[in-house]
Design an enzyme around this catalytic site. Sequence first.
Site, mmCIF file in Angstrom:
data_model
loop_
_atom_site.group_PDB
_atom_site.id
_atom_site.type_symbol
_atom_site.label_atom_id
_atom_site.label_comp_id
_atom_site.label_asym_id
_atom_site.label_seq_id
_atom_site.Cartn_x
_atom_site.Cartn_y
_atom_site.Cartn_z
ATOM 1 N N GLU A 179 54.843 76.887 44.367
ATOM 2 C CA GLU A 179 53.424 77.060 44.070
ATOM 3 C C GLU A 179 52.945 78.391 44.634
ATOM 4 O O GLU A 179 53.179 78.706 45.800
ATOM 5 C CB GLU A 179 52.632 75.921 44.718
ATOM 6 N N ARG A 188 53.939 76.457 48.899
ATOM 7 C CA ARG A 188 54.643 75.195 49.115
ATOM 8 C C ARG A 188 55.590 74.929 47.956
ATOM 9 O O ARG A 188 55.502 75.575 46.898
ATOM 10 C CB ARG A 188 53.662 74.035 49.269
ATOM 11 N N ARG A 243 40.180 80.278 42.894
ATOM 12 C CA ARG A 243 41.617 80.502 43.047
ATOM 13 C C ARG A 243 42.317 79.638 42.002
ATOM 14 O O ARG A 243 41.852 78.533 41.680
ATOM 15 C CB ARG A 243 42.082 80.102 44.445
ATOM 16 N N TYR A 291 34.782 71.668 45.751
ATOM 17 C CA TYR A 291 36.085 71.019 45.838
ATOM 18 C C TYR A 291 35.854 69.529 46.061
ATOM 19 O O TYR A 291 35.191 69.127 47.021
ATOM 20 C CB TYR A 291 36.920 71.591 46.991
ATOM 21 N N ARG A 344 38.688 70.306 57.898
ATOM 22 C CA ARG A 344 39.349 69.241 57.132
ATOM 23 C C ARG A 344 40.779 69.009 57.616
ATOM 24 O O ARG A 344 41.458 68.118 57.138
ATOM 25 C CB ARG A 344 39.362 69.595 55.644
ATOM 26 N N ARG A 358 46.308 65.668 65.742
ATOM 27 C CA ARG A 358 46.439 64.301 66.246
ATOM 28 C C ARG A 358 47.280 64.296 67.514
ATOM 29 O O ARG A 358 48.326 64.951 67.567
ATOM 30 C CB ARG A 358 47.084 63.404 65.188
ATOM 31 N N ASP A 406 37.743 65.594 46.106
ATOM 32 C CA ASP A 406 38.880 64.701 45.979
ATOM 33 C C ASP A 406 38.614 63.713 44.851
ATOM 34 O O ASP A 406 37.463 63.504 44.423
ATOM 35 C CB ASP A 406 39.122 63.957 47.294
#
Length: 381
Positions: A298, A277, A247, A346, A171, A175, A348
């Site tokens: 976090e 983060r 988690r 999971y 995922r 680039r 989105d």
Amino acid sequence: MNILLVGAGLSGAVIGRQLAEAGHDCRIIDSRPHIGGNCHTQRDPETGVMLHLYGPHIFHTDDEGVWAYVNRHADFVPFQNRVKTTSQGAVYSLPVNLHTINQFFGTTLRPDEARAFIESKADNSIADPETFEEQALRFVGPELYEAFFKGYTEKQWGCSPRELPASILKRLPVRFNYDDNYFFHRFQGMPRDGYTAMIEDILDHPRITVELETSYDPAMADDADHVFWSGPLDGFFGYSLGRLGYRTLDFERFTYQGDYQGCAVMNYGDRDVPWTRITEHKHFSPWESHEGSPCYREYSREAGPKDIPYYPIRLVEEKSLLTQYIDLARSQEKVTFVGRLGTYRYLDMDVTIREALDTAGVFLGAEKAGTAVPAFVNSPQ
């Protein structure tokens, strides 16, 4: 029909709205004191900043139907998530892109040169990567893996990348241009007034009733013609076979006057930094202006029985237990398991909405045909 929907997040709201518009009475309950599930947003009373209370949610999709759906219920403002990461004493752009590569290695490579350079770093002896670590070493090599993926992954998942499946890293793109937009979907944005306002609009229908701070009691199903369950799959059965692994996240808030980090999300790739983060929430609403700035460190850890589950672990032990719960779920009548928790995946936000729309369609089709509604419209496996 009388429909009971357990959970007032995206799944429950969207399914409820579709069925209410088709003439069914929908009762939606949620154990929390607010709607929206983990997408819940609210104004910070101290600074006026719109907060994503359960961590940041950026809407992104290629699904035109879903994009049209959310825009019917909220005013979406264009927003691109440009994530940075602090690693080994420097700040870089994520996902790994041409700027990241040139900065990290002190080069000025063009795209074709960078592609060949990274390929030279890759471990080509790994023909079929099976673990996260093998996937990273095969496609980016040891230096980028150590700097950007290894430490962060150990903190996020609480285990060695050697224990995680390669699919997790698929995922995360690399680039070979200067595009630092974290997502690659055509449609990206934020609801101007937050996700909770959007979900309130979805729930605004005379055939929908919402009851908050209300836990599910199996006796409730006696008064319902069908139940849609978006809570934890194992929770429906009282965790009788054991608990599926998740988690969870802990958030440590601090408030800064001004601009703390210059971006919405700053990852920390080094293993010796305990947080994964820092998020600075006023940057999720760049069309607004606020002096005070709520920020959140976090931390990721294993979820306990009283914690909010975020990320399904889905390693070998969990998958074995999941199979047992799926078999148990399929033995039920008049119950359909939906969403992130109900299918132990999971998801989105756009996928959650698409699956909710499709699930409502399957229900209405089965009602018309006089057939049974499946326990899972979208398989957890």
